[in-house]
Design a protein around this motif. Structure first.
Motif, PDB file in Angstrom:
ATOM      1  N   THR A 230      -1.910 -10.647  -8.621  1.00  9.57           N
ATOM      2  CA  THR A 230      -0.843 -10.622  -7.615  1.00  9.57           C
ATOM      3  C   THR A 230      -1.140  -9.556  -6.570  1.00  9.57           C
ATOM      4  OG1 THR A 230       0.792 -11.359  -9.234  1.00  9.57           O
ATOM      5  CG2 THR A 230       1.631 -10.337  -7.226  1.00  9.57           C
ATOM      6  N   ILE A 231      -1.095  -9.935  -5.299  1.00 15.55           N
ATOM      7  CA  ILE A 231      -1.358  -8.995  -4.209  1.00 15.55           C
ATOM      8  C   ILE A 231      -0.404  -9.258  -3.048  1.00 15.55           C
ATOM      9  CG2 ILE A 231      -3.800  -8.674  -4.754  1.00 15.55           C
ATOM     10  CD1 ILE A 231      -4.457 -10.690  -2.536  1.00 15.55           C
ATOM     11  N   PHE A 232      -0.357  -8.303  -2.132  1.00 14.75           N
ATOM     12  CA  PHE A 232       0.362  -8.446  -0.866  1.00 14.75           C
ATOM     13  C   PHE A 232      -0.631  -8.243   0.268  1.00 14.75           C
ATOM     14  CE2 PHE A 232       3.731  -7.503  -3.797  1.00 14.75           C
ATOM     15  CZ  PHE A 232       4.835  -8.186  -3.311  1.00 14.75           C
ATOM     16  N   SER A 233      -0.456  -9.013   1.330  1.00  8.30           N
ATOM     17  CA  SER A 233      -1.320  -8.877   2.497  1.00  8.30           C
ATOM     18  C   SER A 233      -0.479  -8.684   3.745  1.00  8.30           C
ATOM     19  CB  SER A 233      -2.205 -10.119   2.667  1.00  8.30           C
ATOM     20  OG  SER A 233      -2.988 -10.021   3.845  1.00  8.30           O
ATOM     21  N   HIS A 234      -0.743  -7.601   4.471  1.00 10.72           N
ATOM     22  CA  HIS A 234      -0.071  -7.332   5.746  1.00 10.72           C
ATOM     23  C   HIS A 234      -1.104  -7.521   6.856  1.00 10.72           C
ATOM     24  CE1 HIS A 234       2.046  -4.283   8.611  1.00 10.72           C
ATOM     25  NE2 HIS A 234       2.271  -5.549   8.950  1.00 10.72           N
ATOM     26  N   ALA A 235      -0.950  -8.572   7.646  1.00 10.35           N
ATOM     27  CA  ALA A 235      -1.890  -8.898   8.717  1.00 10.35           C
ATOM     28  C   ALA A 235      -1.254  -8.638  10.070  1.00 10.35           C
ATOM     29  CB  ALA A 235      -2.333 -10.356   8.612  1.00 10.35           C
ATOM     30  N   ARG A 236      -2.001  -7.980  10.966  1.00  6.57           N
ATOM     31  CA  ARG A 236      -1.510  -7.677  12.321  1.00  6.57           C
ATOM     32  C   ARG A 236      -2.451  -8.279  13.354  1.00  6.57           C
ATOM     33  NH1 ARG A 236      -2.347  -4.334   8.234  1.00  6.57           N
ATOM     34  NH2 ARG A 236      -3.381  -2.714   9.466  1.00  6.57           N
ATOM     35  N   TYR A 237      -1.898  -9.132  14.202  1.00  2.00           N
ATOM     36  CA  TYR A 237      -2.692  -9.687  15.304  1.00  2.00           C
ATOM     37  C   TYR A 237      -2.875  -8.610  16.361  1.00  2.00           C
ATOM     38  CZ  TYR A 237      -3.753 -12.237  19.584  1.00  2.00           C
ATOM     39  OH  TYR A 237      -4.320 -12.643  20.760  1.00  2.00           O
ATOM     40  N   LEU A 238      -4.118  -8.414  16.791  1.00  2.00           N
ATOM     41  CA  LEU A 238      -4.430  -7.359  17.756  1.00  2.00           C
ATOM     42  C   LEU A 238      -4.298  -7.892  19.169  1.00  2.00           C
ATOM     43  CD1 LEU A 238      -7.568  -5.812  16.005  1.00  2.00           C
ATOM     44  CD2 LEU A 238      -5.180  -5.075  15.847  1.00  2.00           C
ATOM     45  N   ALA A 239      -3.321  -7.366  19.872  1.00  2.37           N
ATOM     46  CA  ALA A 239      -3.098  -7.795  21.252  1.00  2.37           C
ATOM     47  C   ALA A 239      -3.550  -6.729  22.226  1.00  2.37           C
ATOM     48  CB  ALA A 239      -1.618  -8.110  21.471  1.00  2.37           C
ATOM     49  N   GLY A 240      -4.428  -5.825  21.774  1.00  4.36           N
ATOM     50  CA  GLY A 240      -4.894  -4.733  22.617  1.00  4.36           C
ATOM     51  C   GLY A 240      -5.983  -5.155  23.573  1.00  4.36           C
ATOM     52  N   ASP A 241      -6.594  -4.147  24.205  1.00  2.00           N
ATOM     53  CA  ASP A 241      -7.591  -4.422  25.234  1.00  2.00           C
ATOM     54  C   ASP A 241      -8.858  -5.062  24.675  1.00  2.00           C
ATOM     55  OD1 ASP A 241      -5.888  -3.319  27.085  1.00  2.00           O
ATOM     56  OD2 ASP A 241      -6.792  -1.319  26.975  1.00  2.00           O
ATOM     57  N   ILE A 254      -6.034  -6.094   8.769  1.00  2.00           N
ATOM     58  CA  ILE A 254      -5.412  -6.649   7.563  1.00  2.00           C
ATOM     59  C   ILE A 254      -5.471  -5.622   6.437  1.00  2.00           C
ATOM     60  CG2 ILE A 254      -5.447  -8.533   5.871  1.00  2.00           C
ATOM     61  CD1 ILE A 254      -7.127 -10.099   8.065  1.00  2.00           C
ATOM     62  N   THR A 255      -4.331  -5.385   5.803  1.00  2.00           N
ATOM     63  CA  THR A 255      -4.258  -4.478   4.662  1.00  2.00           C
ATOM     64  C   THR A 255      -3.849  -5.268   3.428  1.00  2.00           C
ATOM     65  OG1 THR A 255      -3.593  -2.666   6.122  1.00  2.00           O
ATOM     66  CG2 THR A 255      -3.245  -2.360   3.757  1.00  2.00           C
ATOM     67  N   VAL A 256      -4.676  -5.220   2.390  1.00  2.00           N
ATOM     68  CA  VAL A 256      -4.397  -5.908   1.130  1.00  2.00           C
ATOM     69  C   VAL A 256      -3.972  -4.863   0.101  1.00  2.00           C
ATOM     70  CG1 VAL A 256      -5.315  -7.378  -0.704  1.00  2.00           C
ATOM     71  CG2 VAL A 256      -6.050  -7.726   1.671  1.00  2.00           C
ATOM     72  N   MET A 257      -2.793  -5.078  -0.528  1.00  2.00           N
ATOM     73  CA  MET A 257      -2.217  -4.101  -1.447  1.00  2.00           C
ATOM     74  C   MET A 257      -1.910  -4.742  -2.797  1.00  2.00           C
ATOM     75  SD  MET A 257       0.488  -2.682   1.388  1.00  2.00           S
ATOM     76  CE  MET A 257       0.716  -4.352   2.005  1.00  2.00           C
ATOM     77  N   ASP A 258      -1.792  -3.899  -3.836  1.00  2.00           N
ATOM     78  CA  ASP A 258      -1.326  -4.400  -5.126  1.00  2.00           C
ATOM     79  C   ASP A 258       0.202  -4.368  -5.158  1.00  2.00           C
ATOM     80  OD1 ASP A 258      -0.573  -1.765  -5.621  1.00  2.00           O
ATOM     81  OD2 ASP A 258      -2.199  -1.367  -7.024  1.00  2.00           O
ATOM     82  N   GLU A 259       0.798  -4.722  -6.289  1.00  3.01           N
ATOM     83  CA  GLU A 259       2.262  -4.811  -6.380  1.00  3.01           C
ATOM     84  C   GLU A 259       2.956  -3.467  -6.188  1.00  3.01           C
ATOM     85  OE1 GLU A 259       3.828  -8.185  -9.178  1.00  3.01           O
ATOM     86  OE2 GLU A 259       2.165  -7.174 -10.222  1.00  3.01           O
ATOM     87  N   LYS A 260       2.251  -2.377  -6.447  1.00  2.00           N
ATOM     88  CA  LYS A 260       2.836  -1.046  -6.278  1.00  2.00           C
ATOM     89  C   LYS A 260       2.656  -0.516  -4.861  1.00  2.00           C
ATOM     90  CE  LYS A 260       2.231   0.301 -11.127  1.00  2.00           C
ATOM     91  NZ  LYS A 260       1.626   1.286 -12.063  1.00  2.00           N
ATOM     92  N   GLY A 261       1.921  -1.240  -4.054  1.00  2.00           N
ATOM     93  CA  GLY A 261       1.728  -0.832  -2.666  1.00  2.00           C
ATOM     94  C   GLY A 261       0.448  -0.074  -2.396  1.00  2.00           C
ATOM     95  N   TYR A 262      -0.389   0.116  -3.416  1.00  2.00           N
ATOM     96  CA  TYR A 262      -1.657   0.818  -3.195  1.00  2.00           C
ATOM     97  C   TYR A 262      -2.628  -0.086  -2.432  1.00  2.00           C
ATOM     98  CZ  TYR A 262      -0.331   4.610  -6.360  1.00  2.00           C
ATOM     99  OH  TYR A 262       0.288   5.684  -6.931  1.00  2.00           O
ATOM    100  N   VAL A 263      -3.317   0.493  -1.459  1.00  2.00           N
ATOM    101  CA  VAL A 263      -4.247  -0.266  -0.619  1.00  2.00           C
ATOM    102  C   VAL A 263      -5.528  -0.553  -1.395  1.00  2.00           C
ATOM    103  CG1 VAL A 263      -5.640  -0.254   1.487  1.00  2.00           C
ATOM    104  CG2 VAL A 263      -3.318   0.698   1.506  1.00  2.00           C
ATOM    105  N   LEU A 264      -5.898  -1.827  -1.456  1.00  2.00           N
ATOM    106  CA  LEU A 264      -7.116  -2.260  -2.135  1.00  2.00           C
ATOM    107  C   LEU A 264      -8.236  -2.533  -1.145  1.00  2.00           C
ATOM    108  CD1 LEU A 264      -5.444  -4.770  -4.630  1.00  2.00           C
ATOM    109  CD2 LEU A 264      -6.078  -2.384  -5.066  1.00  2.00           C
ATOM    110  N   LEU A 265      -7.916  -3.227  -0.066  1.00  2.00           N
ATOM    111  CA  LEU A 265      -8.882  -3.510   0.999  1.00  2.00           C
ATOM    112  C   LEU A 265      -8.227  -3.281   2.344  1.00  2.00           C
ATOM    113  CD1 LEU A 265      -9.353  -5.994  -1.346  1.00  2.00           C
ATOM    114  CD2 LEU A 265     -11.359  -6.292   0.095  1.00  2.00           C
ATOM    115  N   ASP A 266      -8.990  -2.706   3.266  1.00  2.00           N
ATOM    116  CA  ASP A 266      -8.463  -2.408   4.596  1.00  2.00           C
ATOM    117  C   ASP A 266      -9.454  -2.933   5.636  1.00  2.00           C
ATOM    118  OD1 ASP A 266      -6.823  -1.466   6.560  1.00  2.00           O
ATOM    119  OD2 ASP A 266      -7.485   0.622   6.416  1.00  2.00           O
ATOM    120  N   PHE A 267      -9.078  -4.032   6.309  1.00  2.00           N
ATOM    121  CA  PHE A 267      -9.927  -4.659   7.331  1.00  2.00           C
ATOM    122  C   PHE A 267      -9.553  -4.128   8.709  1.00  2.00           C
ATOM    123  CE2 PHE A 267      -9.766  -7.699   3.878  1.00  2.00           C
ATOM    124  CZ  PHE A 267     -11.017  -8.293   3.844  1.00  2.00           C
TER     125      PHE A 267
END
Length: 401
Positions: A230-241, A254-267
């Protein structure tokens, strides 16, 4: 294979093995998902160094790795020492007799200098996104979007439990189906979970454009831990320059976290390019030339003659070509064609014309025409073709006598 600077890990893939080929088909063809390369590269690095906490930089997806239903492909994951880290490539053999290979991904990997235990409050983020549980667990492709028509995914991709969206970002709660939990014993970066985690926002970010997308590059990725069921993924579309046009591609952090909120992968800046069904078909069917030749075939490829060393000075390396291509896309140039040259273009064209002329049909036809040109007599000085436009004009005049 193993030496002081390079190590090669070999595997054999079929359309139905490993499972991520049969369950990930582009236009009905078994195709490795981009996230499977991460598992292959990180596992090879761990086997070689004993470390899985790594940083990957400038990873480019060059050509899709497609396996036909009745085919078995030999795959090499190559690590080569480069400073404090290593360069990596994944390639497949395309011709055993001539030892030709097709390169699919490349990039660099290094130990993660600081393994910071970043943590987020999952409940707070869920409230922020007003996430609602999906009544029936769904998977990417449960709609009639261009992406769904392009890519078929199997039961392991049926892993979205909850998702919520804002203007340019989203949160997804993902869970691998219970029937496949044993996958996690072999796949520490599960390709199906990770594929959904990195791509679930594509449809929303594309808006009304309705395009389909494939992975193109990852600017930076920190791998701080393995993926649980089980994981959570927070993805942000980059609208910058630095983002590319939405009609050409999409950039995400994109930040992939476990159920406790610890970051596992950071794109950082995961780029997807817009594609058509036609371009995908051509890409998967075309055999891309490799950049490494054995002595027998050195200088001769795809029917072209041997290229003198002086004509290769200033040539663009494969990785540089990919970077140039990306910069062109990011520049939003509204012109039909772009040409890139590292040297004076008219001079380069003239030189190439004379290098290739003995092999072209036009030159053979010209040789048959009466009264045009003469054979060069045996001379003590070697032949040197015209080096610029003026020399070519003089050569044309002398040919007339």
């Amino acid at each position: 294979s193993n030496d002081s600077r390079q190590v090669i890990y070999m595997s054999h893939f079929k359309a139905n093995h490993p499972w991520f080929l049969d369950e990930h088909r582009i236009m009905e063809k078994a195709t490795i998902p981009g996230t499977a390369y991460l598992e292959m590269v990180v596992s090879a690095f761990e086997n070689h160094t004993g470390n899985r906490k790594v940083e990957i930089n400038d990873m480019y997806f060059l050509t899709p790795l497609v396996v036909a239903d009745a085919e078995e492909k030999e795959i090499h994951t190559v690590l080569e020492k480069n400073g404090e880290g290593m360069q990596f490539t994944v390639r497949s053999r395309i011709d055993r007799e001539q030892d030709k290979w097709q390169e699919h991904v490349r990039g660099s990997i290094v130990f993660l200098a600081k393994n910071e235990k970043a943590k987020y409050n999952i409940e707070t983020i869920q409230k922020e996104f007003a996430c609602l549980y999906v009544e029936t667990v769904r998977q990417p492709g449960d709609d009639d979007s261009a992406q769904s028509r392009l890519v078929y995914t199997g039961p392991r991709w049926k892993n979205i439990k909850q998702e919520g969206f804002k203007t340019d970002d989203g949160l997804a709660h993902l869970e691998l189906p219970e029937a496949f939990t044993r996958d996690l014993e072999s796949f520490k970066l599960h390709p199906a979970l990770l594929d959904t985690a990195t791509a679930f926002l594509l449809g929303k970010a594309a808006g009304e454009i309705g395009n389909a997308y494939v992975p193109f590059s990852i600017k930076k990725l920190q791998v701080r831990g393995d993926i649980p069921r089980t994981i959570f993924s927070h993805a942000r579309y980059l609208a910058g320059d630095h983002k590319v046009s939405r009609k050409q591609g999409l950039d995400f952090d994109i930040t992939v976290m476990d159920e406790k909120g610890y970051v596992l992968l950071d794109f950082k800046q995961f780029t997807f390019l817009n594609v058509s069904n036609e371009s995908i078909a051509k890409s998967s069917e075309k055999v891309a030339p490799d950049f490494h030749f054995n002595e027998k075939e050195k200088g001769i490829h795809d029917g072209f003659p041997e290229m003198p060393a002086e004509h290769l000075k200033g040539a663009i390396r494969p990785g540089e070509g990919v970077e140039v291509f990306k910069r062109i896309l990011a520049s939003n140039l509204e012109i039909p064609q772009v040409l890139v040259s590292t040297r004076d273009l008219p001079t380069r064209l003239e030189q190439n014309k004379y290098i290739l002329s003995p092999y072209s049909s036009e030159s053979r036809d010209e040789d048959k025409s009466p009264g045009i040109g003469n054979f060069r007599p045996e001379l003590s000085t070697p032949y040197s073709p015209p080096g610029n436009h003026r020399e070519q004009k003089l050569a044309d005049i002398w040919q007339g006598f």
